[in-house]
Scaffold this active site. Structure first.
Site, mmCIF file in Angstrom:
data_model
loop_
_atom_site.group_PDB
_atom_site.id
_atom_site.type_symbol
_atom_site.label_atom_id
_atom_site.label_comp_id
_atom_site.label_asym_id
_atom_site.label_seq_id
_atom_site.Cartn_x
_atom_site.Cartn_y
_atom_site.Cartn_z
ATOM 1 N N GLN A 1 0.846 -1.187 0.000
ATOM 2 C CA GLN A 1 0.000 0.000 0.000
ATOM 3 C C GLN A 1 0.891 1.250 0.000
ATOM 4 O O GLN A 1 1.520 1.586 1.003
ATOM 5 C CB GLN A 1 -0.914 -0.022 1.220
ATOM 6 C CG GLN A 1 -1.722 -1.319 1.344
ATOM 7 C CD GLN A 1 -2.771 -1.469 0.252
ATOM 8 O OE1 GLN A 1 -3.805 -0.818 0.277
ATOM 9 N NE2 GLN A 1 -2.506 -2.334 -0.711
ATOM 10 N N ARG B 1 -4.480 3.053 4.966
ATOM 11 C CA ARG B 1 -3.826 3.883 3.965
ATOM 12 C C ARG B 1 -4.239 3.429 2.561
ATOM 13 O O ARG B 1 -4.690 2.289 2.365
ATOM 14 C CB ARG B 1 -2.312 3.844 4.102
ATOM 15 C CG ARG B 1 -1.676 2.513 3.792
ATOM 16 C CD ARG B 1 -0.196 2.443 4.204
ATOM 17 N NE ARG B 1 0.549 3.635 3.869
ATOM 18 C CZ ARG B 1 0.925 4.566 4.756
ATOM 19 N NH1 ARG B 1 0.602 4.403 6.033
ATOM 20 N NH2 ARG B 1 1.610 5.622 4.382
ATOM 21 N N ALA C 1 -11.752 1.490 4.951
ATOM 22 C CA ALA C 1 -10.773 0.747 4.155
ATOM 23 C C ALA C 1 -9.995 1.674 3.222
ATOM 24 O O ALA C 1 -10.247 2.881 3.144
ATOM 25 C CB ALA C 1 -11.474 -0.348 3.366
ATOM 26 N N HIS C 2 -9.059 1.073 2.477
ATOM 27 C CA HIS C 2 -8.152 1.884 1.652
ATOM 28 C C HIS C 2 -8.880 2.610 0.515
ATOM 29 O O HIS C 2 -9.796 2.100 -0.091
ATOM 30 C CB HIS C 2 -6.988 1.049 1.109
ATOM 31 C CG HIS C 2 -7.385 -0.130 0.286
ATOM 32 N ND1 HIS C 2 -6.455 -1.011 -0.230
ATOM 33 C CD2 HIS C 2 -8.586 -0.598 -0.121
ATOM 34 C CE1 HIS C 2 -7.074 -1.955 -0.925
ATOM 35 N NE2 HIS C 2 -8.358 -1.719 -0.861
ATOM 36 N N ASN C 3 -8.408 3.837 0.289
ATOM 37 C CA ASN C 3 -8.875 4.691 -0.803
ATOM 38 C C ASN C 3 -10.331 5.146 -0.672
ATOM 39 O O ASN C 3 -10.923 5.631 -1.638
ATOM 40 C CB ASN C 3 -8.649 4.022 -2.169
ATOM 41 C CG ASN C 3 -7.177 3.820 -2.448
ATOM 42 O OD1 ASN C 3 -6.696 2.682 -2.435
ATOM 43 N ND2 ASN C 3 -6.455 4.900 -2.672
#
Length: 347
Positions: free
Chosen positions: A199, A219, A240-242
């Site tokens: 990530q 991240r 969660a990511h993004n």
């Protein structure tokens, strides 16, 4: 902790920029609910269904809407929004004082860009390249990773983990057990098993955000995970990511937002809402408790899913029938077609 804070009714009215009725010298030592408040306490009435409690309350003063205050004979503060005024008053009575500036001897501070007014508690670790702005408090046991930035007047409570490359703006409150910037859930299947997708993004958090205890914000995989200004997340929230969350959105406890979801501004999520990944939610969307959002919501409004509560025996019967809903639907459609044909023939 400090000693007990007290205010006269007149002092409190001035601090809250409200009008008062009654004895301005009345001393107030705290805030309590109408039903349990004793003498010396301030209370409030924001929901008219609790109006009867106003007549029997022992509170020394009450925050009331002007329409109710007109017929009230006791001490009161008048406010067009009593609940908001109660929230503002709670800050005045809060007994917790900001720790003094300085670095505890047991802390390890490698970063050089730490303002002299920052308070850093016992056993903290502030890694190389981190920046911490004026007036910020870093609670005991907290770790701030390399090249992360924390703005002014933030309060990071004990045992928070802020990974590398995280950006946090001003006036942010982060409660204990929060992890910001951990890896998102990214793995690629291969012949030898799961290949980790490293990530490479970060996390960006806006101003005046509050993040509840034991929450996680991952991240981004490539771009950053973004939390806008004035966002509030209750305990055990999972971002969660993004994910992108717009300004002023609020989430109650245990909400779970899957990766790459974009959530608009001024949305509210009740407890334990789940959201699948890669969808978009419009501004001013309100989600009721335990709803599962499985597709994009493009229009403001209130949305729900699941079944309402009922007696267990009845729920089991209905649950057994869920699998037959499609069959029943098709039979109804078929019967409607037959009736239309019959009516046409008879006509």
């Amino acid at each position: 902790m400090s000693g007990q804070k007290t205010f006269s009714l007149a002092e409190l009215a001035k601090a809250l920029e409200l009008e008062f009725q009654g004895d301005g010298e009345t001393r107030l030592i705290g805030i309590a609910p109408l039903a349990t408040a004793n003498a010396g306490y301030l209370s409030f009435l924001s929901n008219i269904k609790f109006k009867t409690a106003l007549q029997t309350s022992s509170a020394s003063a009450v925050i009331l809407h002007p329409e109710l205050a007109a017929s009230y004979t006791g001490n009161c503060l008048t406010s067009v929004n009593p609940y908001l005024s109660y929230a503002q008053a709670s800050a005045l009575f809060d007994p917790m004082e900001k720790p003094r500036a300085g670095v505890h001897p047991s802390a390890v501070v490698v970063a050089e860009d730490v303002d002299d007014s920052v308070a850093i508690g016992a056993s903290c670790v502030i890694e190389q390249g981190a920046q911490i702005g004026a007036g910020t408090v870093i609670g005991p046991g907290t770790v701030v990773g390399a090249n992360s930035r924390i703005g002014k007047n933030c309060f990071i409570h004990a045992n928070v983990s802020i990974y590398h490359g995280v950006s946090i703006a001003d006036d942010v409150i982060i409660h204990s057990g929060v992890v910001i910037g951990g890896d998102g859930f990214g793995f690629a299947p291969g012949a030898s098993g799961w290949q980790k997708v490293h990530q490479l993004g970060g996390v960006r958090i806006g101003s005046r955000v509050e993040i509840g205890a034991n929450s996680c914000i991952d991240r981004g995989a490539l771009d950053d995970t973004i939390i806008g200004d004035d966002v509030i997340c209750d305990d055990y929230t999972m971002i969660a990511h993004n994910v992108v969350i717009g300004d002023g959105t609020a989430m109650a406890a245990a909400c779970q937002i899957a990766g790459s979801t974009v959530i608009g501004k001024a949305c509210t999520f009740a407890g334990n809402v789940g959201v699948v990944g890669h969808i978009t939610i419009a501004n001013r969307v309100h989600i009721t408790a335990r709803t599962m959002i499985t597709k994009s919501i493009l229009k403001p409004g209130s949305y729900s899913s699941g079944t309402g509560m009922m007696e267990t025996g009845l729920w089991r019967k209905n649950a057994a029938r869920f699998a037959k809903l499609d069959e029943l639907y098709r039979r109804v459609i078929s019967l409607e077609k037959q009736l239309k044909i019959q009516e046409k023939d008879e006509g």
